[in-house]
Design a protein around this motif. Structure first.
Motif, mmCIF file in Angstrom:
data_model
loop_
_atom_site.group_PDB
_atom_site.id
_atom_site.type_symbol
_atom_site.label_atom_id
_atom_site.label_comp_id
_atom_site.label_asym_id
_atom_site.label_seq_id
_atom_site.Cartn_x
_atom_site.Cartn_y
_atom_site.Cartn_z
ATOM 1 N N GLY A 1 0.770 -1.313 0.069
ATOM 2 C CA GLY A 1 -0.136 0.071 -0.080
ATOM 3 C C GLY A 1 0.722 1.355 0.182
ATOM 4 N N ILE A 2 2.118 1.121 -0.163
ATOM 5 C CA ILE A 2 2.991 2.284 -0.164
ATOM 6 C C ILE A 2 3.578 2.472 -1.843
ATOM 7 C CG2 ILE A 2 5.307 3.085 0.505
ATOM 8 C CD1 ILE A 2 4.702 0.862 2.938
ATOM 9 N N ARG A 3 3.548 3.764 -2.030
ATOM 10 C CA ARG A 3 4.077 3.983 -3.395
ATOM 11 C C ARG A 3 5.673 4.457 -3.114
ATOM 12 N NH1 ARG A 3 3.797 9.030 -6.917
ATOM 13 N NH2 ARG A 3 3.916 8.335 -9.205
ATOM 14 N N PHE A 4 6.510 3.664 -3.362
ATOM 15 C CA PHE A 4 8.147 3.911 -3.051
ATOM 16 C C PHE A 4 8.666 4.665 -4.388
ATOM 17 C CE2 PHE A 4 7.019 0.172 -0.672
ATOM 18 C CZ PHE A 4 7.723 0.375 0.591
ATOM 19 N N ALA A 5 9.375 5.702 -3.868
ATOM 20 C CA ALA A 5 10.080 6.375 -4.988
ATOM 21 C C ALA A 5 11.563 5.812 -5.055
ATOM 22 C CB ALA A 5 10.478 7.934 -4.934
ATOM 23 N N TYR A 6 12.039 5.651 -6.187
ATOM 24 C CA TYR A 6 13.521 4.981 -6.257
ATOM 25 C C TYR A 6 14.199 5.310 -7.578
ATOM 26 C CZ TYR A 6 11.620 1.497 -9.677
ATOM 27 O OH TYR A 6 11.221 0.938 -10.934
ATOM 28 N N THR B 1 17.925 11.275 2.218
ATOM 29 C CA THR B 1 17.062 11.061 1.073
ATOM 30 C C THR B 1 17.921 10.488 0.107
ATOM 31 O OG1 THR B 1 17.505 12.891 -0.045
ATOM 32 C CG2 THR B 1 15.826 13.104 1.606
ATOM 33 N N MET B 2 17.226 10.016 -1.112
ATOM 34 C CA MET B 2 18.201 9.451 -2.245
ATOM 35 C C MET B 2 19.386 10.482 -2.525
ATOM 36 S SD MET B 2 15.396 7.615 -4.779
ATOM 37 C CE MET B 2 14.161 9.140 -4.667
ATOM 38 N N ASP C 1 13.689 5.808 -1.253
ATOM 39 C CA ASP C 1 13.155 6.473 -0.112
ATOM 40 C C ASP C 1 12.300 5.500 0.561
ATOM 41 O OD1 ASP C 1 14.318 8.852 -0.531
ATOM 42 O OD2 ASP C 1 12.731 9.694 -1.640
ATOM 43 N N ASN C 2 12.408 5.115 1.800
ATOM 44 C CA ASN C 2 11.740 4.170 2.452
ATOM 45 C C ASN C 2 10.332 4.953 2.826
ATOM 46 O OD1 ASN C 2 10.777 1.825 3.533
ATOM 47 N ND2 ASN C 2 12.553 1.233 4.784
ATOM 48 N N GLY D 1 7.201 6.898 4.085
ATOM 49 C CA GLY D 1 7.114 7.920 4.850
ATOM 50 C C GLY D 1 8.049 8.945 4.623
ATOM 51 N N LEU D 2 9.022 8.770 3.778
ATOM 52 C CA LEU D 2 10.096 9.739 3.530
ATOM 53 C C LEU D 2 9.867 10.213 2.205
ATOM 54 C CD1 LEU D 2 13.275 7.498 4.860
ATOM 55 C CD2 LEU D 2 12.099 9.473 6.111
ATOM 56 N N LEU D 3 9.634 11.616 2.215
ATOM 57 C CA LEU D 3 9.795 12.342 0.949
ATOM 58 C C LEU D 3 8.764 11.975 -0.241
ATOM 59 C CD1 LEU D 3 13.587 12.700 1.859
ATOM 60 C CD2 LEU D 3 11.807 14.547 2.003
ATOM 61 N N SER D 4 9.441 11.375 -1.168
ATOM 62 C CA SER D 4 8.954 11.198 -2.466
ATOM 63 C C SER D 4 7.987 9.831 -2.471
ATOM 64 C CB SER D 4 9.751 11.138 -3.398
ATOM 65 O OG SER D 4 10.423 12.221 -3.904
ATOM 66 N N SER D 5 8.207 8.958 -1.594
ATOM 67 C CA SER D 5 7.527 7.797 -0.961
ATOM 68 C C SER D 5 6.268 8.216 -0.149
ATOM 69 C CB SER D 5 8.401 6.953 -0.295
ATOM 70 O OG SER D 5 9.219 6.427 -1.259
ATOM 71 N N SER D 6 5.215 7.491 -0.335
ATOM 72 C CA SER D 6 4.111 7.720 0.455
ATOM 73 C C SER D 6 4.009 6.753 1.867
ATOM 74 C CB SER D 6 2.895 7.070 -0.360
ATOM 75 O OG SER D 6 2.660 5.938 -0.489
ATOM 76 N N GLY D 7 2.979 6.916 2.629
ATOM 77 C CA GLY D 7 2.832 5.993 3.750
ATOM 78 C C GLY D 7 3.566 6.809 4.968
ATOM 79 N N GLU D 8 3.702 6.116 5.936
ATOM 80 C CA GLU D 8 4.368 6.859 7.485
ATOM 81 C C GLU D 8 5.543 6.156 7.659
ATOM 82 O OE1 GLU D 8 1.404 6.883 10.377
ATOM 83 O OE2 GLU D 8 -0.065 8.253 9.310
#
Length: 286
Positions: A18-23, A43-44, A65-66, A68-75
């Protein structure tokens, strides 16, 4: 062929848990990718291009970004186990069946959790400037660390010069060169970590560091070849913690760099890339 570089690699997204991870993914394709787990409040974009591009010449590099961090969603979870579970889900969402993991500082705690939770996924481990559960001052932080992070800085990057480098003229000079490199990327750059996310990271570190009986027994479960790296005078996660890791991990090697602190990999980027690459490439580890 090597595609993209640290400064130009596009930010991509993948969903898991349920998380949108930025990579960002770049380097020489084929072989086992090297997945980077960043430090506290990082961050990256906080990785040193001299390090990431150095590795990318010979292997694929994955920054992310794990949750909840910056460009990724969630907490941001308030536990390292939760961060490790999210990181593991991210890696599997990329369709990867085996990776090498590199973790720096809190990222080193996460790298340990990834390996514990998914031993089949991890081939080799690199732990930089980090420590074990219940390590020395891991629960409260060091007096030096509290002073450094509690101070006010006219230039925000001066914080990282104190965190990552020793006060010596040579180390500070290397630090100023690092700042130039990691600020070089200007397009599609991550914003800074929020106070809420930083507080959750602090809570997770405190839980990890809490004193417990037989605290280091869990390290026997990490049987993968492991390289432990630190500076000779790390005042954020004290250098003795690297020795503890090496002594209790079943298959570990330790490297300490001279006149260096928490960010030894940024003070000696070429040497770090060479040492880690030699470790990862050793046939007996395959």
């Amino acid at each position: 062929m090597t595609s993209h570089t640290h400064d130009a690699a596009p930010t991509q997204f993948v969903e898991a848990n349920g998380i949108r991870f930025a990579y960002r993914r770049f380097g020489k394709q084929g072989g086992v990718p090297l997945v980077f787990n960043i430090h506290f409040m990082g961050t990256m974009d906080y990785w040193d291009p001299a390090v990431t591009d150095g590795f990318a010449r010979d292997r694929e590099v994955i920054l992310f970004d794990n949750a909840g961090l910056l460009s990724s969603s969630g907490e941001v979870p308030e536990s390292i186990a939760g961060m490790g579970a999210n990181a593991m889900a991210f890696i599997r969402a990329l369709g990867l069946s085996q990776v090498d993991v590199l973790g720096f500082s809190i990222g080193g705690l996460v790298a340990q959790e990834i390996t514990l939770q998914a031993p089949d996924l991890v081939r080799q481990v690199v732990l930089v400037g980090t420590g074990p559960r219940s390590g020395e001052s891991m629960d409260t932080g060091t007096p030096e660390g509290r002073d450094i992070f509690g101070a006010t800085y006219a230039n925000p990057d001066d914080l990282w010069l104190r965190v990552q480098f020793t006060p010596s003229a040579a180390s500070q000079a290397a630090g100023r060169e690092f700042v130039k490199r990691f600020r070089r990327r200007t397009e599609n750059r991550d914003p800074e970590v929020s106070q809420q996310a930083a507080l959750a990271q602090r809570a997770a570190i405190a839980k990890w560091g809490a004193k417990r009986e037989h605290a280091w027994d869990y390290l026997k479960e990490i049987r993968q070849p492991t390289l432990v790296v630190n500076g000779s005078n790390d005042v954020i996660i004290t250098t003795i913690n690297s020795f503890i890791l090496q002594q209790h991990l079943p298959n570990a090697k330790l490297i300490l760099y001279p006149d260096s602190a928490h960010g030894s990999l940024y003070q000696y980027p070429a040497m770090f890339v060479s040492d880690v690459s030699a470790f990862l490439d050793q046939s007996q580890w395959a």
